[in-house]
Design a protein around this motif. Structure first.
Motif, PDB file in Angstrom:
ATOM      1  N   GLY A 161     -31.981 -15.537  -8.773  1.00 47.00           N
ATOM      2  CA  GLY A 161     -30.828 -16.417  -8.658  1.00 47.00           C
ATOM      3  C   GLY A 161     -30.531 -16.741  -7.206  1.00 47.00           C
ATOM      4  N   ARG A 162     -30.584 -15.732  -6.370  1.00 45.49           N
ATOM      5  CA  ARG A 162     -30.307 -15.935  -4.941  1.00 45.49           C
ATOM      6  C   ARG A 162     -31.329 -16.873  -4.321  1.00 45.49           C
ATOM      7  NH1 ARG A 162     -27.262 -12.648  -2.075  1.00 45.49           N
ATOM      8  NH2 ARG A 162     -27.568 -10.978  -3.608  1.00 45.49           N
ATOM      9  N   GLU A 163     -32.602 -16.686  -4.647  1.00 46.60           N
ATOM     10  CA  GLU A 163     -33.662 -17.518  -4.073  1.00 46.60           C
ATOM     11  C   GLU A 163     -33.527 -18.975  -4.514  1.00 46.60           C
ATOM     12  OE1 GLU A 163     -37.165 -14.098  -3.665  1.00 46.60           O
ATOM     13  OE2 GLU A 163     -36.979 -15.305  -5.502  1.00 46.60           O
ATOM     14  N   GLY A 219     -19.741 -15.341 -10.557  1.00 47.34           N
ATOM     15  CA  GLY A 219     -19.903 -14.061 -11.216  1.00 47.34           C
ATOM     16  C   GLY A 219     -21.343 -13.635 -11.399  1.00 47.34           C
ATOM     17  N   LEU A 220     -22.206 -13.960 -10.441  1.00 45.79           N
ATOM     18  CA  LEU A 220     -23.631 -13.663 -10.562  1.00 45.79           C
ATOM     19  C   LEU A 220     -24.126 -12.706  -9.477  1.00 45.79           C
ATOM     20  CD1 LEU A 220     -24.896 -17.289 -11.346  1.00 45.79           C
ATOM     21  CD2 LEU A 220     -24.828 -15.369 -12.954  1.00 45.79           C
ATOM     22  N   THR A 221     -23.216 -12.076  -8.774  1.00 43.16           N
ATOM     23  CA  THR A 221     -23.619 -11.225  -7.655  1.00 43.16           C
ATOM     24  C   THR A 221     -24.544 -10.102  -8.105  1.00 43.16           C
ATOM     25  OG1 THR A 221     -21.562 -11.714  -6.478  1.00 43.16           O
ATOM     26  CG2 THR A 221     -22.789  -9.776  -5.777  1.00 43.16           C
ATOM     27  N   GLU A 222     -24.180  -9.409  -9.175  1.00 46.10           N
ATOM     28  CA  GLU A 222     -25.001  -8.288  -9.633  1.00 46.10           C
ATOM     29  C   GLU A 222     -26.373  -8.735 -10.109  1.00 46.10           C
ATOM     30  OE1 GLU A 222     -22.993  -5.936 -12.517  1.00 46.10           O
ATOM     31  OE2 GLU A 222     -21.342  -5.375 -11.166  1.00 46.10           O
ATOM     32  N   ALA A 223     -26.463  -9.964 -10.599  1.00 41.44           N
ATOM     33  CA  ALA A 223     -27.742 -10.481 -11.098  1.00 41.44           C
ATOM     34  C   ALA A 223     -28.482 -11.305 -10.053  1.00 41.44           C
ATOM     35  CB  ALA A 223     -27.496 -11.338 -12.336  1.00 41.44           C
ATOM     36  N   GLY A 224     -27.938 -11.390  -8.848  1.00 36.97           N
ATOM     37  CA  GLY A 224     -28.483 -12.278  -7.839  1.00 36.97           C
ATOM     38  C   GLY A 224     -29.918 -12.020  -7.460  1.00 36.97           C
ATOM     39  N   GLY A 245     -28.596 -17.574 -21.466  1.00 38.83           N
ATOM     40  CA  GLY A 245     -28.392 -19.017 -21.389  1.00 38.83           C
ATOM     41  C   GLY A 245     -27.172 -19.380 -20.573  1.00 38.83           C
ATOM     42  N   GLY A 246     -26.080 -18.646 -20.768  1.00 38.81           N
ATOM     43  CA  GLY A 246     -24.867 -18.923 -20.014  1.00 38.81           C
ATOM     44  C   GLY A 246     -25.035 -18.670 -18.535  1.00 38.81           C
ATOM     45  N   MET A 247     -25.755 -17.602 -18.187  1.00 42.29           N
ATOM     46  CA  MET A 247     -25.982 -17.285 -16.781  1.00 42.29           C
ATOM     47  C   MET A 247     -26.848 -18.356 -16.115  1.00 42.29           C
ATOM     48  SD  MET A 247     -26.645 -13.184 -17.168  1.00 42.29           S
ATOM     49  CE  MET A 247     -27.051 -12.896 -15.440  1.00 42.29           C
ATOM     50  N   ARG A 248     -27.876 -18.826 -16.824  1.00 40.74           N
ATOM     51  CA  ARG A 248     -28.729 -19.884 -16.254  1.00 40.74           C
ATOM     52  C   ARG A 248     -27.920 -21.150 -16.012  1.00 40.74           C
ATOM     53  NH1 ARG A 248     -34.511 -19.744 -19.486  1.00 40.74           N
ATOM     54  NH2 ARG A 248     -34.722 -17.479 -19.572  1.00 40.74           N
ATOM     55  N   ARG A 249     -27.058 -21.478 -16.978  1.00 38.38           N
ATOM     56  CA  ARG A 249     -26.271 -22.692 -16.809  1.00 38.38           C
ATOM     57  C   ARG A 249     -25.285 -22.534 -15.659  1.00 38.38           C
ATOM     58  NH1 ARG A 249     -27.317 -27.556 -17.338  1.00 38.38           N
ATOM     59  NH2 ARG A 249     -27.805 -27.509 -19.559  1.00 38.38           N
ATOM     60  N   ARG A 250     -24.678 -21.355 -15.514  1.00 41.85           N
ATOM     61  CA  ARG A 250     -23.773 -21.130 -14.381  1.00 41.85           C
ATOM     62  C   ARG A 250     -24.528 -21.238 -13.062  1.00 41.85           C
ATOM     63  NH1 ARG A 250     -21.205 -15.681 -14.785  1.00 41.85           N
ATOM     64  NH2 ARG A 250     -22.498 -15.259 -16.594  1.00 41.85           N
ATOM     65  N   LEU A 251     -25.752 -20.690 -13.031  1.00 42.24           N
ATOM     66  CA  LEU A 251     -26.576 -20.800 -11.824  1.00 42.24           C
ATOM     67  C   LEU A 251     -26.899 -22.259 -11.548  1.00 42.24           C
ATOM     68  CD1 LEU A 251     -28.252 -19.558  -9.537  1.00 42.24           C
ATOM     69  CD2 LEU A 251     -30.140 -19.292 -11.172  1.00 42.24           C
TER      70      LEU A 251
END
Length: 261
Positions: free
Chosen positions: A98-100, A126-131, A140-146
Motif C-alpha cells: 500500500g505504501r509503495e 486507516g491503512l497504517t497497519e497494512a501499509g 475489497g474495501g481496503m483496496r478501494r480505500r487505497l
C-alpha cells in the motif's frame, strides 16, 4: 452582497452517440464546489460516458462542459490537473505494498516528499497497519480505500467516482462511504455515479437521475420526495424511499438497450 460560487462542474446540452445509438441526448448538470452529487441511472443510461467526457477521455458530439472553470474540450490539460478519476475497479498495483503504491503516484505527481504524502494518506484512510503489506492481501474495501487515497495525491479539487462500490460486500461498502464523506468534509467536490439507491441516500447532497440520455430530475432527497403524493399516515408516517422516487420518475423498471460506454 455576496455572490454564489461558480459551479465546480458545469454541463450544458452535452450529446454523445456511438454509431446509431444516442447515449447522451442533451445533458444539463451543475455541481457546487465541495458538494457530493450522485448521478443515478440504470445500466446504459450514459453515466460512465458523461464521466469520461468530463475527465477528457472522450469528446462530446455537441454541447459544452467545464470543470473548475476550464472547458474540457479546449483546456483539457488544465482539467486533468484539477481532477482525479476512480473507476469501477480499484487501480492499485497488487505486487506493491500500500505504501509503495502511494509513493509511486506521489512521485508521478512530482510531490516534494512522497514518503510523507504516503504516510499521511495511510493514516487518513486507516491503512497504517497494512501499509507494508502487498495490496494483493487487502480486502475489497481496503483496496478501494487505497485507490481513493491514491486519487487524492496532489489535492485535486474535483474527484469522479464511477461506481466506486461495485462488487463490494456491505462492510466494504460502508468503509468506502466513510472515505467519501471525509472527502467532502475536506472541501473536495465529488461526482458519484451509482446504481445503488441507498448509496445515493447515504452520501449525496443532491441527486440527479439520468434516464434515456437526459437528466430528468435534479435536486435534494427532500425535493425529490415531494414528487410523490404526501405520505399516508395511519399509525406511523411512511416516507417514500429513494428507490420508489427513482422508479416513479423513470416510469419503468427496465434498462436501456444501450450499454454503458
Amino acid at each position: 452582497m455576496t455572490t454564489a460560487a461558480a459551479p465546480a462542474i458545469r454541463v450544458a446540452g452535452v450529446e454523445k452517440s456511438y454509431g446509431e445509438v444516442r447515449v447522451l441526448r442533451g445533458v444539463d448538470l451543475e455541481v457546487a464546489p465541495g458538494s457530493i452529487v450522485a448521478l443515478l441511472g440504470s445500466n446504459g443510461a450514459g453515466k460512465t460516458t458523461l464521466v469520461r467526457i468530463l475527465a477528457t477521455l472522450i469528446g462530446a458530439d455537441a454541447g459544452t462542459a467545464s470543470v473548475t472553470g476550464y472547458d474540457v474540450a479546449t483546456r483539457s490539460g488544465r482539467v486533468r490537473e484539477a481532477i482525479s478519476l476512480t473507476g469501477q475497479f480499484a487501480a492499485v498495483d497488487e505486487i506493491l505494498t500500500g505504501r509503495e503504491n502511494l509513493v509511486l503516484v506521489a512521485r508521478l505527481r512530482h510531490e516534494a516528499d512522497p514518503a510523507s504524502v504516503a504516510e499521511a494518506l495511510l493514516t487518513r484512510f486507516g491503512l497504517t497497519e497494512a501499509g507494508d503489506r502487498r495490496a494483493s492481501t487487502y480486502s475489497g474495501g481496503m483496496r478501494r480505500r487505497l485507490d481513493i487515497a491514491m486519487s487524492l495525491i496532489g489535492d485535486p479539487p474535483v474527484i469522479f467516482l464511477d461506481e466506486p462500490t461495485t462488487g463490494l460486500d456491505p462492510e466494504a461498502r460502508n468503509e468506502v462511504w466513510a472515505a467519501v464523506k471525509e472527502l467532502a468534509g475536506k472541501g473536495t467536490t465529488v461526482l458519484l455515479t451509482t446504481q445503488y439507491l441507498e448509496e445515493a441516500e447515504q452520501l449525496a447532497d443532491r441527486i440527479a437521475i439520468l434516464h434515456r440520455g437526459r437528466i430528468i430530475v435534479d435536486g435534494t432527497l427532500a425535493e425529490l420526495a415531494k414528487l410523490l403524493p404526501p405520505a399516508e399516515v395511519q399509525y406511523v408516517e411512511k416516507q417514500p424511499s429513494l428507490e420508489e422516487i427513482f422508479f416513479a420518475v423513470v416510469g419503468d423498471t427496465g434498462t436501456d438497450q444501450a450499454e454503458e460506454a
